[in-house]
Write an enzyme that holds these catalytic residues in place. Structure first.
Site, PDB file in Angstrom:
ATOM      1  N   PHE A  13     -13.928  -5.479   0.811  1.00  0.00           N
ATOM      2  CA  PHE A  13     -14.619  -4.934  -0.084  1.00  0.00           C
ATOM      3  C   PHE A  13     -16.262  -5.247   0.204  1.00  0.00           C
ATOM      4  O   PHE A  13     -17.050  -5.883  -0.420  1.00  0.00           O
ATOM      5  CB  PHE A  13     -14.708  -5.299  -1.612  1.00  0.00           C
ATOM      6  CG  PHE A  13     -13.296  -4.838  -2.292  1.00  0.00           C
ATOM      7  CD1 PHE A  13     -12.779  -3.593  -1.743  1.00  0.00           C
ATOM      8  CD2 PHE A  13     -12.710  -5.648  -3.301  1.00  0.00           C
ATOM      9  CE1 PHE A  13     -11.518  -3.198  -2.623  1.00  0.00           C
ATOM     10  CE2 PHE A  13     -11.612  -5.383  -3.831  1.00  0.00           C
ATOM     11  CZ  PHE A  13     -11.125  -4.163  -3.375  1.00  0.00           C
ATOM     12  N   GLY A  29     -18.636  -4.234  -2.553  1.00  0.00           N
ATOM     13  CA  GLY A  29     -17.965  -4.222  -3.585  1.00  0.00           C
ATOM     14  C   GLY A  29     -18.932  -5.198  -4.611  1.00  0.00           C
ATOM     15  O   GLY A  29     -19.446  -6.110  -4.269  1.00  0.00           O
ATOM     16  N   GLY A  30     -18.949  -4.784  -5.941  1.00  0.00           N
ATOM     17  CA  GLY A  30     -19.467  -5.735  -6.914  1.00  0.00           C
ATOM     18  C   GLY A  30     -21.032  -5.696  -6.966  1.00  0.00           C
ATOM     19  O   GLY A  30     -21.530  -6.850  -7.414  1.00  0.00           O
ATOM     20  N   PHE A  31     -21.913  -4.813  -6.286  1.00  0.00           N
ATOM     21  CA  PHE A  31     -23.203  -4.926  -6.500  1.00  0.00           C
ATOM     22  C   PHE A  31     -23.643  -4.360  -7.788  1.00  0.00           C
ATOM     23  O   PHE A  31     -23.161  -3.547  -8.353  1.00  0.00           O
ATOM     24  CB  PHE A  31     -23.726  -3.891  -5.375  1.00  0.00           C
ATOM     25  CG  PHE A  31     -23.642  -4.462  -3.876  1.00  0.00           C
ATOM     26  CD1 PHE A  31     -24.853  -4.848  -3.386  1.00  0.00           C
ATOM     27  CD2 PHE A  31     -22.583  -4.589  -3.243  1.00  0.00           C
ATOM     28  CE1 PHE A  31     -24.901  -5.567  -2.352  1.00  0.00           C
ATOM     29  CE2 PHE A  31     -22.639  -5.289  -1.951  1.00  0.00           C
ATOM     30  CZ  PHE A  31     -23.848  -5.677  -1.570  1.00  0.00           C
ATOM     31  N   THR A  32     -24.750  -5.204  -8.158  1.00  0.00           N
ATOM     32  CA  THR A  32     -25.582  -4.821  -9.344  1.00  0.00           C
ATOM     33  C   THR A  32     -26.668  -3.635  -8.989  1.00  0.00           C
ATOM     34  O   THR A  32     -26.767  -3.523  -7.877  1.00  0.00           O
ATOM     35  CB  THR A  32     -26.357  -6.001 -10.142  1.00  0.00           C
ATOM     36  OG1 THR A  32     -27.293  -6.245  -9.214  1.00  0.00           O
ATOM     37  CG2 THR A  32     -25.310  -7.055 -10.435  1.00  0.00           C
ATOM     38  N   TYR A  59       0.775  -1.143  -0.006  1.00  0.00           N
ATOM     39  CA  TYR A  59      -0.050   0.042   0.087  1.00  0.00           C
ATOM     40  C   TYR A  59       0.930   1.250   0.019  1.00  0.00           C
ATOM     41  O   TYR A  59       1.389   1.574   1.005  1.00  0.00           O
ATOM     42  CB  TYR A  59      -0.709   0.052   1.127  1.00  0.00           C
ATOM     43  CG  TYR A  59      -1.934  -1.019   1.351  1.00  0.00           C
ATOM     44  CD1 TYR A  59      -2.205  -2.093   0.380  1.00  0.00           C
ATOM     45  CD2 TYR A  59      -2.494  -1.582   2.522  1.00  0.00           C
ATOM     46  CE1 TYR A  59      -3.160  -3.056   0.391  1.00  0.00           C
ATOM     47  CE2 TYR A  59      -3.351  -2.584   2.463  1.00  0.00           C
ATOM     48  CZ  TYR A  59      -3.514  -3.236   1.577  1.00  0.00           C
ATOM     49  OH  TYR A  59      -4.670  -4.328   1.582  1.00  0.00           O
TER      50      TYR A  59
END
Length: 290
Positions: A215, A218-221, A66
């Site tokens: 996350f 993260g990655g929601f429609t 990081y």
């Protein structure tokens, strides 16, 4: 005033012989854009870390990748010498390139170098927990982890690492790691919309091994986001609060490490994760990922 760690959402649990708060803090967002370079507001980043400890958080997640090294150096600047109750967790297995990519770095020499770099940048004689990060930026990949994980196990035997974990890993890789040395935690992408690790979460819980999701939103429609927002509106909460609360209620072996670069947002996350979801809320939320 410092809040006792037992007042944080979820209380605490063990990572091997370490006791940590189930609500922790992930430092990735303290680095600059794209997790590269220093933060625009260094004083603000230091304030977030100090507030996390003041709130009673005892589980900090970081990585030498990081920045690179930026979040480790911020943690040292803000908190060293560390309180005895604070446990700083790191990851090895990837480095950074000039384009902001995450090249794999899992040869034995890479693993040793990253562990020694983390010890130096964090100002520690031993690292409490080191994850071996598998796969790549796209997700897990089916491959053996024997060589790099054996290297970590050797560093553990040398006293440089106390506990071992795996990250971005498949269930087969978790099993392979456990055949080499004890694993105290698995850190994978998992949230309401991505339930692929459901069986793994339960299997690890049965064996007393922590599961640390990253996350959480993260990655929601759009449809899944709408379903989450509906529950949040019904409870007068934010979608992030609901997502964090659901994860804490999912299983007692789940540890949270939500990240933020804002003191106010950190406090909001702590309060939000303490939301108690009703049975009908959980049922509606479970339908999102299934």
């Amino acid at each position: 005033m410092t809040t006792l760690s037992t007042s944080l959402p979820g209380g605490s649990r063990t990572l091997g012989d370490l006791r940590v708060t189930r609500f922790g803090y992930g430092a990735m967002q303290l680095a600059g854009p794209g997790v590269m370079g220093p933060p625009a507001d260094r004083d603000g980043a230091l304030a977030v870390l100090r507030e996390a400890v003041a709130l009673g958080i005892t589980h900090l997640d970081t990585s030498g990748a990081y920045g690179p090294h930026v979040t480790n150096e911020l943690i040292r600047a803000a908190l060293h010498p560390y309180p005895g109750s604070l446990h700083v967790v790191t990851k090895v297995g990837a480095t950074r390139d000039g384009d902001g990519g995450w090249p794999v770095a899992r040869k034995p020499a890479d693993v040793r170098r990253q562990v020694h770099d983390d010890l130096g940048t964090l100002g520690l004689e031993a690292l409490d927990l080191v994850y071996l990060r598998m796969g790549d930026a796209t997700g897990p990949r089916p491959e053996s982890l024997a060589e790099p994980f054996q290297t970590l196990a050797e560093l553990q035997q040398q006293g440089l690492v106390r506990h071992l974990g795996v990250s971005n890993a498949t269930p087969d890789q978790v099993a392979e790691a456990r055949s080499i040395a004890p694993v105290v935690a698995v850190q994978n992408m998992y949230n309401l919309a991505h339930r692929h690790d459901d069986a793994l979460v339960d299997d690890l819980a049965a064996d007393g091994i922590a599961y640390v999701p990253f996350f959480p939103l993260g990655g929601f429609t759009p449809l899944q986001s709408a379903a989450l927002s509906t529950v949040a509106a019904r409870r007068g909460a934010t979608p992030m609060s609901v997502a964090l609360a659901w994860l804490l209620q999912r299983s007692p072996n789940v540890l949270l490490i939500p990240g933020t670069s804002s003191v106010a947002h950190l406090r909001e996350n702590v309060v939000g994760a303490g939301l108690r979801l009703a049975t009908e809320d959980v049922a509606a939320l479970d339908r999102i990922g299934r």
